[in-house]
Motif scaffolding. Structure first.
Motif, PDB file in Angstrom:
ATOM      1  N   MET A   1      67.529 -38.914  59.296  1.00 25.43           N
ATOM      2  CA  MET A   1      66.207 -39.062  58.690  1.00 25.43           C
ATOM      3  C   MET A   1      66.341 -38.874  57.168  1.00 25.43           C
ATOM      4  N   PRO A   2      65.796 -39.800  56.387  1.00 27.42           N
ATOM      5  CA  PRO A   2      65.939 -39.680  54.931  1.00 27.42           C
ATOM      6  C   PRO A   2      65.073 -38.553  54.377  1.00 27.42           C
ATOM      7  N   GLU A   3      65.528 -37.987  53.262  1.00 34.36           N
ATOM      8  CA  GLU A   3      64.707 -37.001  52.567  1.00 34.36           C
ATOM      9  C   GLU A   3      63.536 -37.735  51.931  1.00 34.36           C
ATOM     10  N   LEU A   4      62.356 -37.236  52.120  1.00 30.47           N
ATOM     11  CA  LEU A   4      61.159 -37.874  51.572  1.00 30.47           C
ATOM     12  C   LEU A   4      60.762 -37.155  50.292  1.00 30.47           C
ATOM     13  N   ARG A   5      61.248 -37.660  49.186  1.00 29.38           N
ATOM     14  CA  ARG A   5      60.964 -37.091  47.866  1.00 29.38           C
ATOM     15  C   ARG A   5      59.628 -37.599  47.358  1.00 29.38           C
ATOM     16  N   THR A   6      58.881 -36.710  46.713  1.00 27.26           N
ATOM     17  CA  THR A   6      57.546 -37.095  46.239  1.00 27.26           C
ATOM     18  C   THR A   6      57.607 -38.230  45.229  1.00 27.26           C
ATOM     19  N   THR A   7      58.608 -38.251  44.374  1.00 21.71           N
ATOM     20  CA  THR A   7      58.707 -39.323  43.376  1.00 21.71           C
ATOM     21  C   THR A   7      58.887 -40.678  44.053  1.00 21.71           C
ATOM     22  N   ASP A   8      59.778 -40.744  45.037  1.00 21.95           N
ATOM     23  CA  ASP A   8      60.018 -42.000  45.741  1.00 21.95           C
ATOM     24  C   ASP A   8      58.784 -42.439  46.528  1.00 21.95           C
ATOM     25  N   LEU A   9      58.107 -41.482  47.154  1.00 24.25           N
ATOM     26  CA  LEU A   9      56.901 -41.817  47.921  1.00 24.25           C
ATOM     27  C   LEU A   9      55.793 -42.324  46.996  1.00 24.25           C
ATOM     28  N   CYS A  10      55.643 -41.711  45.833  1.00 21.32           N
ATOM     29  CA  CYS A  10      54.641 -42.196  44.865  1.00 21.32           C
ATOM     30  C   CYS A  10      54.971 -43.607  44.413  1.00 21.32           C
ATOM     31  N   ASP A  11      56.245 -43.872  44.136  1.00 23.82           N
ATOM     32  CA  ASP A  11      56.654 -45.210  43.712  1.00 23.82           C
ATOM     33  C   ASP A  11      56.391 -46.248  44.802  1.00 23.82           C
ATOM     34  N   ALA A  12      56.666 -45.879  46.053  1.00 22.17           N
ATOM     35  CA  ALA A  12      56.546 -46.824  47.161  1.00 22.17           C
ATOM     36  C   ALA A  12      55.113 -47.016  47.646  1.00 22.17           C
ATOM     37  N   HIS A  13      54.262 -45.994  47.474  1.00 23.45           N
ATOM     38  CA  HIS A  13      52.939 -46.054  48.099  1.00 23.45           C
ATOM     39  C   HIS A  13      51.768 -46.026  47.123  1.00 23.45           C
ATOM     40  N   GLY A  14      52.025 -45.892  45.836  1.00 22.87           N
ATOM     41  CA  GLY A  14      50.996 -46.014  44.800  1.00 22.87           C
ATOM     42  C   GLY A  14      49.718 -45.253  45.095  1.00 22.87           C
ATOM     43  N   ASN A  15      48.629 -45.990  45.221  1.00 23.46           N
ATOM     44  CA  ASN A  15      47.302 -45.384  45.386  1.00 23.46           C
ATOM     45  C   ASN A  15      47.047 -44.795  46.767  1.00 23.46           C
ATOM     46  N   ALA A  16      47.993 -44.925  47.684  1.00 24.91           N
ATOM     47  CA  ALA A  16      47.823 -44.331  49.018  1.00 24.91           C
ATOM     48  C   ALA A  16      48.078 -42.826  49.003  1.00 24.91           C
ATOM     49  N   VAL A  17      48.605 -42.318  47.880  1.00 26.18           N
ATOM     50  CA  VAL A  17      48.868 -40.883  47.790  1.00 26.18           C
ATOM     51  C   VAL A  17      47.941 -40.247  46.774  1.00 26.18           C
ATOM     52  N   ARG A  18      47.590 -39.001  47.048  1.00 21.09           N
ATOM     53  CA  ARG A  18      46.811 -38.186  46.114  1.00 21.09           C
ATOM     54  C   ARG A  18      47.730 -37.062  45.657  1.00 21.09           C
ATOM     55  N   ILE A  19      47.737 -36.805  44.366  1.00 23.38           N
ATOM     56  CA  ILE A  19      48.657 -35.828  43.791  1.00 23.38           C
ATOM     57  C   ILE A  19      47.884 -34.576  43.386  1.00 23.38           C
ATOM     58  N   ILE A  20      48.329 -33.433  43.879  1.00 27.07           N
ATOM     59  CA  ILE A  20      47.733 -32.168  43.451  1.00 27.07           C
ATOM     60  C   ILE A  20      48.209 -31.887  42.028  1.00 27.07           C
ATOM     61  N   ALA A  21      47.295 -31.492  41.155  1.00 26.69           N
ATOM     62  CA  ALA A  21      47.654 -31.171  39.772  1.00 26.69           C
ATOM     63  C   ALA A  21      48.814 -30.176  39.762  1.00 26.69           C
ATOM     64  N   PRO A  22      49.760 -30.349  38.842  1.00 28.25           N
ATOM     65  CA  PRO A  22      50.911 -29.440  38.814  1.00 28.25           C
ATOM     66  C   PRO A  22      50.497 -28.020  38.451  1.00 28.25           C
ATOM     67  N   MET A  23      50.708 -27.114  39.384  1.00 27.71           N
ATOM     68  CA  MET A  23      50.331 -25.719  39.173  1.00 27.71           C
ATOM     69  C   MET A  23      51.159 -24.758  40.004  1.00 27.71           C
ATOM     70  N   PHE A  24      51.918 -25.273  40.953  1.00 23.23           N
ATOM     71  CA  PHE A  24      52.594 -24.406  41.919  1.00 23.23           C
ATOM     72  C   PHE A  24      54.014 -24.056  41.512  1.00 23.23           C
ATOM     73  N   GLN A  25      54.414 -22.854  41.926  1.00 22.57           N
ATOM     74  CA  GLN A  25      55.794 -22.374  41.798  1.00 22.57           C
ATOM     75  C   GLN A  25      56.395 -22.354  43.200  1.00 22.57           C
ATOM     76  N   ASP A  26      57.706 -22.489  43.272  1.00 20.10           N
ATOM     77  CA  ASP A  26      58.412 -22.416  44.556  1.00 20.10           C
ATOM     78  C   ASP A  26      58.903 -20.992  44.790  1.00 20.10           C
ATOM     79  N   TYR A  27      58.639 -20.469  45.985  1.00 21.49           N
ATOM     80  CA  TYR A  27      59.052 -19.112  46.323  1.00 21.49           C
ATOM     81  C   TYR A  27      59.906 -19.030  47.586  1.00 21.49           C
ATOM     82  N   GLY A  28      59.806 -19.977  48.478  1.00 20.85           N
ATOM     83  CA  GLY A  28      60.559 -19.922  49.727  1.00 20.85           C
ATOM     84  C   GLY A  28      62.012 -20.298  49.543  1.00 20.85           C
ATOM     85  N   GLY A  29      62.789 -20.127  50.592  1.00 20.44           N
ATOM     86  CA  GLY A  29      64.211 -20.419  50.568  1.00 20.44           C
ATOM     87  C   GLY A  29      64.529 -21.902  50.608  1.00 20.44           C
TER      88      GLY A  29
END
Length: 163
Positions: A1-29
Motif C-alpha cells: 500500500m503506498p504512503e498517502l502524503r498530503t502534498t501528493d493527495l492535494c496535487d491529485a485531488h485539488g478541490n476535493a480536499v479541505r486543508i486545516i490551517a497549519p497550527m499543529f505540532q507532532d507529538y506521537g511516535g
C-alpha cells in the motif's frame, strides 16, 4: 500500500480536499496517518476522549475539538497508549496534550496545538460523533482525514493516488 502524503493527495485531488490551517505540532511516535473520522467536541474535559479511545478504533482517526484551550491537556501518554492498543490510526487535538516525551515513544500519531502540564477536568461533558469546526474547515464523522509532517487534510470520500 503506498504512503498517502498530503502534498501528493492535494496535487491529485485539488478541490476535493479541505486543508486545516497549519497550527499543529507532532507529538506521537509516528507522523503519517489516515482513516475515517470519529469526533469528540469538548472543552477542558477529556471524559469523551477517554471513552472513545477505550473502544476499538478499527483504523479510525479521533478528531478532538477542544475549543483550542491552552489551559489544560486533553490527551496524555495513558490515553495515547490506550488508543494505540485499541487500533486507532491517530489523534488530532484542537487543544493541548501532555507527557510529550512519553508520547514520542508510543507508535500512535498525535497532533496537538501545544503541550500543557495540567490534566483536564473529568465531568463527563462533551459530545461524540458530531460535526466540528476549527482551522477554517468543518469536519464530519465518517469523512476521511490524512495527516503527515506537511499538514492535515480532510475529504468526503477516501482518496488514493492515480497510477
Amino acid at each position: 500500500m503506498p504512503e498517502l502524503r498530503t502534498t501528493d493527495l492535494c496535487d491529485a485531488h485539488g478541490n476535493a480536499v479541505r486543508i486545516i490551517a497549519p497550527m499543529f505540532q507532532d507529538y506521537g511516535g509516528r507522523r503519517l496517518f489516515n482513516g475515517p473520522v470519529s469526533t469528540v467536541q469538548t472543552f477542558e474535559d477529556n471524559s469523551r476522549v477517554r471513552e472513545a479511545l477505550s473502544e476499538p478504533g478499527d483504523g479510525r482517526v479521533l478528531v478532538v475539538d477542544g475549543g483550542g484551550s491552552m489551559r489544560c491537556a486533553l490527551l496524555g501518554d495513558n490515553l495515547a497508549r490506550m488508543g494505540h492498543d485499541n487500533g486507532w490510526a491517530g489523534v488530532v487535538v484542537y487543544g493541548c496534550v501532555r507527557d510529550a516525551a512519553e508520547l514520542a515513544a508510543i507508535p500512535l500519531p498525535v497532533k496537538g496545538l501545544n503541550t500543557h502540564p495540567r490534566r483536564s477536568e473529568k465531568r463527563g461533558e462533551g459530545e461524540r460523533d458530531v460535526p466540528v469546526s476549527f482551522g477554517g474547515i468543518s469536519i464530519r464523522p465518517g469523512e476521511y482525514l490524512y495527516a503527515d509532517e506537511d499538514g492535515v487534510i480532510v475529504a468526503a470520500e477516501p482518496l488514493d493516488l492515480p497510477g
